[in-house]
Design an enzyme around this catalytic site. Structure first.
Site, PDB file in Angstrom:
ATOM      1  N   GLU A  58       0.873  -1.166   0.000  1.00  0.00           N
ATOM      2  CA  GLU A  58       0.000   0.000   0.000  1.00  0.00           C
ATOM      3  C   GLU A  58       0.912   1.217   0.000  1.00  0.00           C
ATOM      4  O   GLU A  58       1.648   1.447   0.961  1.00  0.00           O
ATOM      5  CB  GLU A  58      -0.936   0.055   1.207  1.00  0.00           C
ATOM      6  CG  GLU A  58      -1.879   1.251   1.104  1.00  0.00           C
ATOM      7  CD  GLU A  58      -2.649   1.579   2.378  1.00  0.00           C
ATOM      8  OE1 GLU A  58      -3.422   2.555   2.339  1.00  0.00           O
ATOM      9  OE2 GLU A  58      -2.459   0.902   3.400  1.00  0.00           O
ATOM     10  N   ASP A 104       5.206   4.802   3.423  1.00  0.00           N
ATOM     11  CA  ASP A 104       4.881   6.223   3.555  1.00  0.00           C
ATOM     12  C   ASP A 104       6.148   6.969   3.945  1.00  0.00           C
ATOM     13  O   ASP A 104       7.055   6.395   4.536  1.00  0.00           O
ATOM     14  CB  ASP A 104       3.790   6.446   4.603  1.00  0.00           C
ATOM     15  CG  ASP A 104       3.049   7.758   4.403  1.00  0.00           C
ATOM     16  OD1 ASP A 104       1.937   7.729   3.841  1.00  0.00           O
ATOM     17  OD2 ASP A 104       3.581   8.819   4.802  1.00  0.00           O
ATOM     18  N   ASP A 161      -2.758  12.210  -2.737  1.00  0.00           N
ATOM     19  CA  ASP A 161      -2.885  13.630  -3.053  1.00  0.00           C
ATOM     20  C   ASP A 161      -3.122  13.749  -4.558  1.00  0.00           C
ATOM     21  O   ASP A 161      -2.308  13.272  -5.351  1.00  0.00           O
ATOM     22  CB  ASP A 161      -1.590  14.344  -2.663  1.00  0.00           C
ATOM     23  CG  ASP A 161      -1.687  15.862  -2.823  1.00  0.00           C
ATOM     24  OD1 ASP A 161      -2.502  16.343  -3.637  1.00  0.00           O
ATOM     25  OD2 ASP A 161      -0.924  16.568  -2.137  1.00  0.00           O
ATOM     26  N   ASP A 211     -11.258   9.965  -4.213  1.00  0.00           N
ATOM     27  CA  ASP A 211     -12.484  10.760  -4.245  1.00  0.00           C
ATOM     28  C   ASP A 211     -12.401  11.857  -5.304  1.00  0.00           C
ATOM     29  O   ASP A 211     -13.356  12.605  -5.490  1.00  0.00           O
ATOM     30  CB  ASP A 211     -12.736  11.397  -2.868  1.00  0.00           C
ATOM     31  CG  ASP A 211     -11.652  12.411  -2.518  1.00  0.00           C
ATOM     32  OD1 ASP A 211     -10.459  12.047  -2.590  1.00  0.00           O
ATOM     33  OD2 ASP A 211     -11.990  13.566  -2.184  1.00  0.00           O
TER      34      ASP A 211
END
Length: 200
Positions: free
Chosen positions: A27, A52, A101, A137
């Site tokens: 991920e 990350d 982002d 989204d």
């Protein structure tokens, strides 16, 4: 993962870290690792690695994995631009990018995690027929990503602009990150796509 392993882990995640030969799922830009943790709970015979750049975020994911007793989870702190320093070609079976982002301005395009330079890297890391997933989204990022995965010759493309009313809904197992839950509660629809690397 501790820093002493940084220089030796590439190509050796299964043998040196997980000590099994199970599939590996990444991920990318995992934040606090909510999705990584959720998938690891659902699939105990798969190895999950959250990646990350923010150490405080993945520290929370690491603590959650420890609390839950999950031995099939790892977290790697690095910039995704350097991901090939930690994984060899075809070492990974699936890649998830969840709510990255969107980098909406034209001059930010090269930073989008579905820019061709990243997609090319994913194809190198994934096994033939390996799966790439995107959830977002952002309609603009989603439209851009649909175009780019096809240009980069990913195959077996499936997608929806409203995941929770789609037949693809079961794939994500109802796992929601904090931000996804906020988007969902506000009535935003969730865009999702999956596709595969070519089998040569």
């Amino acid at each position: 993962m501790g820093k002493p392993r940084y220089k030796t882990i590439k190509g050796n995640w299964r043998t040196d870290y997980f000590e099994n030969q199970n599939p590996i799922v990444l991920e990318l830009a995992c934040g606090k690792g909510e999705y990584t943790i959720g998938l690891a709970q659902a699939f105990p015979d798969v190895n999950f690695i959250g990646v990350d750049i923010k150490g405080d975020r993945i520290a929370r994911g690491s603590q959650a994995a420890h609390t839950l007793g999950l031995s099939n989870v790892a977290f790697l702190r690095t910039d995704i631009n350097f991901i090939t320093e930690f994984f060899k070609e075809q070492e990974v079976n699936e890649i998830w990018v969840t709510f990255p982002d969107p980098q909406p301005r034209p001059k930010q395009e090269k930073h989008r995690l579905t820019h061709p330079r990243f997609l090319t890297t994913y194809k190198r890391l994934l096994t033939p027929g390996g799966t790439f997933h995107l959830k977002t989204d952002s309609p603009a990022l989603f439209s851009y990503s649909l175009e780019k995965v096809q240009e980069e010759k990913f195959t077996d493309l499936h997608y929806t602009t409203d995941l929770y009313t789609s037949s693809l809904n079961g794939i994500h197992l109802g796992i929601k990150t904090k931000y996804e839950q906020l988007f969902f509660d506000k009535g935003f629809t969730i865009n999702y796509l999956q596709c595969k690397t070519p089998v040569i």
